[in-house]
Design a protein around this motif. Structure first.
Motif, PDB file in Angstrom:
ATOM      1  N   HIS A   1       9.557 -23.274  16.009  1.00  0.00           N
ATOM      2  CA  HIS A   1       9.507 -23.165  14.549  1.00  0.00           C
ATOM      3  C   HIS A   1       8.094 -22.857  14.051  1.00  0.00           C
ATOM      4  O   HIS A   1       7.912 -22.246  12.997  1.00  0.00           O
ATOM      5  N   THR A   2       7.100 -23.244  14.809  1.00  0.00           N
ATOM      6  CA  THR A   2       5.710 -22.984  14.416  1.00  0.00           C
ATOM      7  C   THR A   2       5.432 -21.492  14.288  1.00  0.00           C
ATOM      8  O   THR A   2       4.658 -21.062  13.423  1.00  0.00           O
ATOM      9  N   TYR A   3       6.077 -20.693  15.128  1.00  0.00           N
ATOM     10  CA  TYR A   3       5.789 -19.263  15.162  1.00  0.00           C
ATOM     11  C   TYR A   3       6.896 -18.382  14.581  1.00  0.00           C
ATOM     12  O   TYR A   3       6.640 -17.236  14.225  1.00  0.00           O
ATOM     13  N   THR A   4       8.104 -18.917  14.518  1.00  0.00           N
ATOM     14  CA  THR A   4       9.187 -18.183  13.858  1.00  0.00           C
ATOM     15  C   THR A   4      10.115 -19.200  13.217  1.00  0.00           C
ATOM     16  O   THR A   4      10.637 -20.084  13.908  1.00  0.00           O
ATOM     17  N   PRO A   5      10.290 -19.152  11.887  1.00  0.00           N
ATOM     18  CA  PRO A   5      11.061 -20.184  11.183  1.00  0.00           C
ATOM     19  C   PRO A   5      12.465 -20.343  11.743  1.00  0.00           C
ATOM     20  O   PRO A   5      13.108 -19.377  12.144  1.00  0.00           O
ATOM     21  N   ASN A   6      12.941 -21.599  11.763  1.00  0.00           N
ATOM     22  CA  ASN A   6      14.289 -21.850  12.267  1.00  0.00           C
ATOM     23  C   ASN A   6      15.344 -21.493  11.219  1.00  0.00           C
ATOM     24  O   ASN A   6      15.029 -21.271  10.048  1.00  0.00           O
ATOM     25  N   PRO A   7      16.605 -21.428  11.609  1.00  0.00           N
ATOM     26  CA  PRO A   7      17.671 -21.004  10.693  1.00  0.00           C
ATOM     27  C   PRO A   7      17.812 -21.870   9.453  1.00  0.00           C
ATOM     28  O   PRO A   7      18.100 -21.356   8.368  1.00  0.00           O
ATOM     29  N   VAL A   8      17.580 -23.180   9.591  1.00  0.00           N
ATOM     30  CA  VAL A   8      17.742 -24.074   8.448  1.00  0.00           C
ATOM     31  C   VAL A   8      16.773 -23.714   7.339  1.00  0.00           C
ATOM     32  O   VAL A   8      17.126 -23.652   6.160  1.00  0.00           O
ATOM     33  N   SER A   9      15.525 -23.449   7.698  1.00  0.00           N
ATOM     34  CA  SER A   9      14.514 -23.127   6.693  1.00  0.00           C
ATOM     35  C   SER A   9      14.779 -21.792   6.020  1.00  0.00           C
ATOM     36  O   SER A   9      14.282 -21.520   4.937  1.00  0.00           O
ATOM     37  N   ARG A  10      15.588 -20.945   6.648  1.00  0.00           N
ATOM     38  CA  ARG A  10      15.915 -19.644   6.076  1.00  0.00           C
ATOM     39  C   ARG A  10      17.214 -19.662   5.283  1.00  0.00           C
ATOM     40  O   ARG A  10      17.616 -18.664   4.700  1.00  0.00           O
ATOM     41  N   GLY A  11      17.881 -20.806   5.307  1.00  0.00           N
ATOM     42  CA  GLY A  11      19.138 -20.912   4.582  1.00  0.00           C
ATOM     43  C   GLY A  11      20.322 -20.334   5.319  1.00  0.00           C
ATOM     44  O   GLY A  11      21.386 -20.122   4.740  1.00  0.00           O
ATOM     45  N   TRP A  12      20.164 -20.094   6.624  1.00  0.00           N
ATOM     46  CA  TRP A  12      21.293 -19.591   7.404  1.00  0.00           C
ATOM     47  C   TRP A  12      22.294 -20.715   7.633  1.00  0.00           C
ATOM     48  O   TRP A  12      21.945 -21.882   7.736  1.00  0.00           O
ATOM     49  N   THR A  13      23.547 -20.368   7.754  1.00  0.00           N
ATOM     50  CA  THR A  13      24.586 -21.308   8.124  1.00  0.00           C
ATOM     51  C   THR A  13      25.156 -20.875   9.462  1.00  0.00           C
ATOM     52  O   THR A  13      25.811 -19.837   9.565  1.00  0.00           O
ATOM     53  N   ILE A  14      24.878 -21.665  10.493  1.00  0.00           N
ATOM     54  CA  ILE A  14      25.343 -21.340  11.833  1.00  0.00           C
ATOM     55  C   ILE A  14      26.483 -22.273  12.209  1.00  0.00           C
ATOM     56  O   ILE A  14      26.344 -23.491  12.151  1.00  0.00           O
ATOM     57  N   LYS A  15      27.615 -21.726  12.567  1.00  0.00           N
ATOM     58  CA  LYS A  15      28.779 -22.516  12.945  1.00  0.00           C
ATOM     59  C   LYS A  15      29.282 -22.095  14.314  1.00  0.00           C
ATOM     60  O   LYS A  15      29.343 -20.904  14.629  1.00  0.00           O
TER      61      LYS A  15
ATOM     62  N   GLY B   1      33.494 -25.349  14.916  1.00  0.00           N
ATOM     63  CA  GLY B   1      33.155 -25.305  13.500  1.00  0.00           C
ATOM     64  C   GLY B   1      31.912 -26.102  13.158  1.00  0.00           C
ATOM     65  O   GLY B   1      31.495 -26.149  12.004  1.00  0.00           O
ATOM     66  N   ASP B   2      31.298 -26.761  14.148  1.00  0.00           N
ATOM     67  CA  ASP B   2      30.096 -27.568  13.921  1.00  0.00           C
ATOM     68  C   ASP B   2      28.843 -26.711  13.996  1.00  0.00           C
ATOM     69  O   ASP B   2      28.844 -25.631  14.581  1.00  0.00           O
ATOM     70  N   ASP B   3      27.777 -27.225  13.400  1.00  0.00           N
ATOM     71  CA  ASP B   3      26.469 -26.595  13.537  1.00  0.00           C
ATOM     72  C   ASP B   3      25.903 -27.010  14.888  1.00  0.00           C
ATOM     73  O   ASP B   3      25.625 -28.195  15.110  1.00  0.00           O
ATOM     74  N   PRO B   4      25.717 -26.082  15.825  1.00  0.00           N
ATOM     75  CA  PRO B   4      25.254 -26.449  17.161  1.00  0.00           C
ATOM     76  C   PRO B   4      23.801 -26.867  17.228  1.00  0.00           C
ATOM     77  O   PRO B   4      23.325 -27.303  18.266  1.00  0.00           O
ATOM     78  N   THR B   5      23.065 -26.748  16.127  1.00  0.00           N
ATOM     79  CA  THR B   5      21.636 -27.073  16.152  1.00  0.00           C
ATOM     80  C   THR B   5      21.307 -28.309  15.327  1.00  0.00           C
ATOM     81  O   THR B   5      20.141 -28.575  15.056  1.00  0.00           O
ATOM     82  N   ASP B   6      22.317 -29.109  14.936  1.00  0.00           N
ATOM     83  CA  ASP B   6      22.060 -30.189  13.983  1.00  0.00           C
ATOM     84  C   ASP B   6      21.670 -31.510  14.623  1.00  0.00           C
ATOM     85  O   ASP B   6      21.477 -32.492  13.929  1.00  0.00           O
ATOM     86  N   ARG B   7      21.518 -31.550  15.969  1.00  0.00           N
ATOM     87  CA  ARG B   7      21.136 -32.801  16.606  1.00  0.00           C
ATOM     88  C   ARG B   7      19.926 -32.582  17.503  1.00  0.00           C
ATOM     89  O   ARG B   7      19.872 -33.008  18.645  1.00  0.00           O
ATOM     90  N   ILE B   8      18.950 -31.915  16.954  1.00  0.00           N
ATOM     91  CA  ILE B   8      17.766 -31.563  17.739  1.00  0.00           C
ATOM     92  C   ILE B   8      16.823 -32.769  17.820  1.00  0.00           C
ATOM     93  O   ILE B   8      16.486 -33.384  16.823  1.00  0.00           O
ATOM     94  N   GLU B   9      16.417 -33.108  19.059  1.00  0.00           N
ATOM     95  CA  GLU B   9      15.394 -34.120  19.282  1.00  0.00           C
ATOM     96  C   GLU B   9      14.252 -33.421  20.011  1.00  0.00           C
ATOM     97  O   GLU B   9      14.361 -33.099  21.183  1.00  0.00           O
ATOM     98  N   ASP B  10      13.174 -33.186  19.292  1.00  0.00           N
ATOM     99  CA  ASP B  10      12.091 -32.368  19.846  1.00  0.00           C
ATOM    100  C   ASP B  10      11.342 -33.095  20.953  1.00  0.00           C
ATOM    101  O   ASP B  10      11.090 -34.290  20.867  1.00  0.00           O
ATOM    102  N   ARG B  11      10.994 -32.322  21.983  1.00  0.00           N
ATOM    103  CA  ARG B  11      10.044 -32.792  22.989  1.00  0.00           C
ATOM    104  C   ARG B  11       8.964 -31.727  23.049  1.00  0.00           C
ATOM    105  O   ARG B  11       9.196 -30.622  23.483  1.00  0.00           O
ATOM    106  N   ILE B  12       7.798 -32.038  22.579  1.00  0.00           N
ATOM    107  CA  ILE B  12       6.727 -31.057  22.495  1.00  0.00           C
ATOM    108  C   ILE B  12       5.847 -31.154  23.741  1.00  0.00           C
ATOM    109  O   ILE B  12       5.471 -32.252  24.123  1.00  0.00           O
TER     110      ILE B  12
END
Length: 258
Positions: free
Chosen positions: A228-242, A247-258
């Motif tokens: 996300h630091t270098y290219t905005p993620n879908p949520v910040s762009r208002g995209w709806t990914i299903k 029918g679920d959002d496959p990216t809604d349970r992200i736990e970052d490990r940096i």
């Protein structure tokens, strides 16, 4: 237009000391039509000129900027704006949309890239487009001999040379990635053993071993904040990914490990 993962996947070429370009690995468009991901070991820091070629997408681009993850074996390749023929702020025309965080043990995956093993009677050592399918066998914290550390998925298939940097995506939703091919993990099985005691009392043991090779993939959701630091993620762009299946959002349970 129907998304085609083959069109979004390409090859990385590096310019050597003699001025010639040599194949280094696979890559794929990510979130933008001029942004690609590959394995970091495919673009070593000593290299100054990188070209990416997407044969099925009929595109060739020069890389202007490379961002390498501080610990994981992944790099982001940024090409010039002249290559970004996506208009507006909607979905990209050719790129994979995002990395899923709801992957699971035993989940089926697809992978595509340009392995370069060989030569053989039927192929040369040149990169050859190949499509793979398999299952995730386990998830674990992986550390490579090069010092890379990241959360990985073990693949039920080997990852031949040249497939590194290629996308791992969902068969039923090819726009959605789960990982990026990075390496191989090897173990062995003992297929036969012989125990003998020699005349001087020394015990002798002989084993026949079969090497088992499994591919390793970096799970992209675990580096979501870095991406996300270098290219905005879908949520910040208002995209709806299903997910087309659940029918679920496959990216809604992200736990970052940096």
């Amino acid at each position: 237009m129907t998304f085609n993962p083959l069109h979004a996947t390409g090859m990385v070429f590096l310019k050597d000391a003699e001025g010639e370009f040599a194949f280094s690995g696979s890559c794929f468009l990510f979130r933008e039509d001029n942004v690609l991901l590959t394995a970091a070991h495919c673009v070593p820091e000593s290299i100054s000129t990188v070209i990416v070629h997407l044969p099925f997408g009929r595109r060739e681009m020069k890389v202007e900027t490379i961002h390498r993850h501080p610990t994981a074996d992944v790099a982001m390749l940024i090409c010039g704006d002249q290559y970004a023929y996506r208009a507006g702020s909607g979905y990209p025309e050719s790129a994979f949309w995002d990395g899923a965080s709801n992957f699971s043990l035993g989940e089926q995956f697809s992978a595509f890239g340009y392995p370069s093993e060989g030569p053989s009677f039927t192929s040369s050592a040149a990169p050859t487009p190949r499509f793979f399918t398999g299952y995730y066998q386990r998830f674990f914290d992986y550390e490579s001999h090069d010092g890379y550390k990241y959360y990985a998925g073990e693949l039920s298939i080997p990852a031949p040379g040249g497939l590194s940097g290629g996308p791992i995506f969902r068969p039923g939703a090819p726009e959605i990635l789960t990982g990026l091919v990075t390496a191989n993990s090897e173990t062995y099985a003992v297929t036969d053993s012989i125990d003998d005691v020699l005349t001087d009392g020394t015990k002798y043991r002989q084993e026949s071993r079969r090497v088992l090779t499994y591919g390793v993939g970096l799970m992209l959701s675990e580096i979501a904040q870095w991406l996300h630091t270098y290219t905005p993620n879908p949520v910040s762009r208002g995209w709806t990914i299903k997910d087309p299946i659940t029918g679920d959002d496959p990216t809604d349970r992200i736990e970052d490990r940096i």
